[in-house]
Design a protein around this motif. Structure first.
Motif, PDB file in Angstrom:
ATOM      1  N   PHE A  65      -7.882  -3.608 -11.377  1.00 55.30           N
ATOM      2  CA  PHE A  65      -6.810  -2.614 -11.374  1.00 55.30           C
ATOM      3  C   PHE A  65      -6.088  -2.586 -10.035  1.00 55.30           C
ATOM      4  CE2 PHE A  65      -5.265   1.713 -10.595  1.00 55.30           C
ATOM      5  CZ  PHE A  65      -4.432   1.880 -11.686  1.00 55.30           C
ATOM      6  N   PHE A  66      -6.862  -2.651  -8.945  1.00 58.53           N
ATOM      7  CA  PHE A  66      -6.306  -2.624  -7.593  1.00 58.53           C
ATOM      8  C   PHE A  66      -5.379  -3.816  -7.373  1.00 58.53           C
ATOM      9  CE2 PHE A  66      -6.608  -3.500  -2.996  1.00 58.53           C
ATOM     10  CZ  PHE A  66      -6.196  -2.271  -2.502  1.00 58.53           C
ATOM     11  N   THR A  67      -5.826  -4.991  -7.802  1.00 58.97           N
ATOM     12  CA  THR A  67      -5.016  -6.205  -7.660  1.00 58.97           C
ATOM     13  C   THR A  67      -3.725  -6.105  -8.468  1.00 58.97           C
ATOM     14  OG1 THR A  67      -7.040  -7.508  -7.375  1.00 58.97           O
ATOM     15  CG2 THR A  67      -5.017  -8.714  -7.902  1.00 58.97           C
ATOM     16  N   ALA A  68      -3.844  -5.588  -9.705  1.00 60.56           N
ATOM     17  CA  ALA A  68      -2.660  -5.441 -10.558  1.00 60.56           C
ATOM     18  C   ALA A  68      -1.662  -4.459  -9.951  1.00 60.56           C
ATOM     19  CB  ALA A  68      -3.077  -4.971 -11.944  1.00 60.56           C
ATOM     20  N   GLN A  69      -2.171  -3.389  -9.328  1.00 61.84           N
ATOM     21  CA  GLN A  69      -1.299  -2.389  -8.730  1.00 61.84           C
ATOM     22  C   GLN A  69      -0.527  -2.967  -7.548  1.00 61.84           C
ATOM     23  OE1 GLN A  69      -1.169   0.517 -10.326  1.00 61.84           O
ATOM     24  NE2 GLN A  69       0.530   1.205  -9.076  1.00 61.84           N
ATOM     25  N   ILE A  70      -1.198  -3.740  -6.722  1.00 61.51           N
ATOM     26  CA  ILE A  70      -0.524  -4.375  -5.583  1.00 61.51           C
ATOM     27  C   ILE A  70       0.552  -5.342  -6.076  1.00 61.51           C
ATOM     28  CG2 ILE A  70      -0.844  -6.012  -3.692  1.00 61.51           C
ATOM     29  CD1 ILE A  70      -3.474  -4.707  -3.061  1.00 61.51           C
ATOM     30  N   LYS A 124      -4.161   6.869  -2.084  1.00 57.97           N
ATOM     31  CA  LYS A 124      -4.913   7.990  -2.649  1.00 57.97           C
ATOM     32  C   LYS A 124      -5.998   7.481  -3.596  1.00 57.97           C
ATOM     33  CE  LYS A 124      -1.120  11.356  -2.473  1.00 57.97           C
ATOM     34  NZ  LYS A 124      -0.174  12.145  -3.295  1.00 57.97           N
ATOM     35  N   LEU A 125      -5.646   6.485  -4.387  1.00 61.69           N
ATOM     36  CA  LEU A 125      -6.606   5.901  -5.325  1.00 61.69           C
ATOM     37  C   LEU A 125      -7.788   5.283  -4.582  1.00 61.69           C
ATOM     38  CD1 LEU A 125      -7.318   5.092  -8.245  1.00 61.69           C
ATOM     39  CD2 LEU A 125      -6.010   2.983  -7.873  1.00 61.69           C
ATOM     40  N   VAL A 126      -7.497   4.573  -3.498  1.00 57.19           N
ATOM     41  CA  VAL A 126      -8.571   3.963  -2.702  1.00 57.19           C
ATOM     42  C   VAL A 126      -9.465   5.041  -2.108  1.00 57.19           C
ATOM     43  CG1 VAL A 126      -9.052   2.614  -0.620  1.00 57.19           C
ATOM     44  CG2 VAL A 126      -7.236   1.890  -2.179  1.00 57.19           C
ATOM     45  N   GLY A 127      -8.866   6.126  -1.615  1.00 60.37           N
ATOM     46  CA  GLY A 127      -9.652   7.215  -1.037  1.00 60.37           C
ATOM     47  C   GLY A 127     -10.580   7.851  -2.059  1.00 60.37           C
ATOM     48  N   ILE A 128     -10.062   8.058  -3.270  1.00 57.82           N
ATOM     49  CA  ILE A 128     -10.907   8.631  -4.329  1.00 57.82           C
ATOM     50  C   ILE A 128     -12.055   7.699  -4.672  1.00 57.82           C
ATOM     51  CG2 ILE A 128     -10.921   9.280  -6.775  1.00 57.82           C
ATOM     52  CD1 ILE A 128      -8.034  10.264  -6.381  1.00 57.82           C
ATOM     53  N   PHE A 173       0.838  -1.195   0.000  1.00 56.12           N
ATOM     54  CA  PHE A 173       0.000   0.000   0.000  1.00 56.12           C
ATOM     55  C   PHE A 173       0.879   1.252   0.000  1.00 56.12           C
ATOM     56  CE2 PHE A 173      -2.577  -3.365   1.880  1.00 56.12           C
ATOM     57  CZ  PHE A 173      -3.719  -3.283   1.116  1.00 56.12           C
ATOM     58  N   THR A 174       1.263   1.660  -1.183  1.00 57.85           N
ATOM     59  CA  THR A 174       2.040   2.880  -1.326  1.00 57.85           C
ATOM     60  C   THR A 174       1.126   4.100  -1.187  1.00 57.85           C
ATOM     61  OG1 THR A 174       1.720   2.912  -3.730  1.00 57.85           O
ATOM     62  CG2 THR A 174       3.636   1.712  -2.888  1.00 57.85           C
ATOM     63  N   ALA A 175       1.732   5.270  -1.108  1.00 56.43           N
ATOM     64  CA  ALA A 175       0.953   6.505  -0.951  1.00 56.43           C
ATOM     65  C   ALA A 175       0.012   6.723  -2.135  1.00 56.43           C
ATOM     66  CB  ALA A 175       1.895   7.691  -0.787  1.00 56.43           C
ATOM     67  N   ASP A 176       0.495   6.466  -3.335  1.00 56.68           N
ATOM     68  CA  ASP A 176      -0.337   6.653  -4.529  1.00 56.68           C
ATOM     69  C   ASP A 176      -1.522   5.688  -4.537  1.00 56.68           C
ATOM     70  OD1 ASP A 176       1.291   8.661  -5.441  1.00 56.68           O
ATOM     71  OD2 ASP A 176       2.500   7.350  -6.720  1.00 56.68           O
TER      72      ASP A 176
END
Length: 372
Positions: free
Chosen positions: A234-239, A155-159, A149-152
């Motif tokens: 997308f979330f899974t790919a980012q992790i 932020k995506l999760v918050g949006i 869980f990086t900062a970016d």
């Protein structure tokens, strides 16, 4: 008669010899004329490069600057500082005679020796690799979570959580009049929004146990399910990407592990050329501080630069944030750069030799590098 002729002959020879030697004497004197004296008021080009050149207010210090101050005192010269942003501009200032010399952490190379003269080495160093600090084994779970869980990503999760309020409001507006038959069950705003927000999150996790009853509500629900599927993918790919990047960074143990990875270094430096020659993907920056920032943001896998500079950073400002990887490579020496055939070179070398003999050089060295 013969005696008179002989006398005139020898007089003529003497006159010719006098003319010949008289005419050659000034030329010989001109050839033996001393070289132009070195100037006593100098312009010194430098750049900020901790720990060699450090700026504190209007005062310059650091290993190279402290050593130059001692050399200047030995030479009995005054000087003014001309600050440049990088080594390329620094050397250009010396080459164009804007400055009489360059003092910083300037590597002595064969290519530079063509255009400049250098003093005797003031420091023997080389290049080294710096990578993000590896977490200790005492908290592997926490380290993995931080890597995921990086900062970016946060932020995506918050949006996205904010965007969840859009289908929640639409479903409340479309279903609130259906009473107990709908999924809202109330016309009150706060209670209704809380229930539809829960439905929105459950749909995101594919765990919703009921669906809207009205046709417009079902259309909204279908669109929201599609968006949820895309977001989860997308979330899974980012992790996965974050963990892969971390794994690659953890595999860097020296210069041989860098091909195929993004590596930051300063533009125009010997490290940039060295990396490019080895096929490493170079991310050039104007200042080494910019490379530190890229490493902290994990925009690059490593930084390659002068070993003493990176070592000082790791033990001071970057302590706990970065580590050195592998031994020093491409050994090189630093010197004071002056224009070709400059009379200053001899005086600088003589002063440097005296400082090494009387212990001043060792004292300055210990001040800046004893902790490393």
């Amino acid at each position: 008669m013969n005696s008179a002729r002989a006398s005139r002959f020898f007089s003529l020879v003497g006159l010719l010899l006098a003319l010949v030697f008289g005419s050659t004497r000034p030329a010989a004197a001109a050839d033996a004329a001393p070289a132009a004296p070195a100037p006593t008021s100098l312009k010194v080009a430098t750049r900020i490069i901790t720990p060699f050149v450090v700026k504190e207010g209007d005062r310059y210090t650091g290993f190279s600057m402290d050593l130059w101050k001692a050399i200047a005192a030995e030479m009995k010269v005054t000087y003014t500082i001309v600050e440049k942003p990088n080594v390329k501009d620094l050397l250009e200032a010396v080459h164009s005679k804007e400055a009489d010399m360059g003092v910083a952490a300037i590597s002595i190379t064969s290519a530079r020796n063509v255009e400049f003269d250098f003093s005797q080495p003031i420091y023997d160093g080389g290049l080294q690799v710096m990578v993000p600090a590896q977490s200790g084994d005492h908290a592997p779970l926490l380290s993995t979570v931080k890597d995921m869980f990086t900062a970016d990503l946060l932020k995506l999760v918050g949006i996205f959580l904010l965007l969840m309020l859009i289908p929640a409001h639409l479903i409340w507006l479309l279903e609130r009049h259906r009473g107990e038959d709908g999924i809202v069950g109330t016309k009150k705003y706060l209670a209704g929004i809380l229930k539809t927000s829960w439905w929105s999150m459950a749909t995101l996790a594919t765990q919703a146990d009921e669906m809207p009853k009205s046709y417009p509500g079902r259309i909204v629900a279908t669109l929201w399910m599609f968006v949820s599927v895309v977001f989860v993918a997308f979330f899974t790919a980012q992790i996965t990407t974050n963990l892969t990047v971390k794994s690659l960074q953890g595999d860097i143990h020296g210069i041989d592990d860098l091909p195929g990875k993004s590596v930051a270094t300063t533009r125009g430096s010997t490290s940039e050329k060295y990396l490019a020659d080895r096929g490493v993907k170079v991310v050039p920056v104007e200042k080494i501080e910019d490379a530190y920032e890229l490493l902290q943001k994990k925009s690059v896998a490593a930084v390659v630069y002068d070993a003493p500079v990176l070592s000082y950073y790791v033990s001071h400002q970057g302590k706990g944030q970065a580590d050195l990887a592998g031994p020093v490579f491409k050994r090189e020496s630093y010197g004071i750069a002056v224009p070709s055939n400059s009379p200053l070179r001899k005086d600088i070398n003589l002063a440097l030799l005296k400082l090494k003999e009387d212990g001043t050089y060792e004292e300055i060295y210990r001040k800046w590098f004893s902790e490393n």
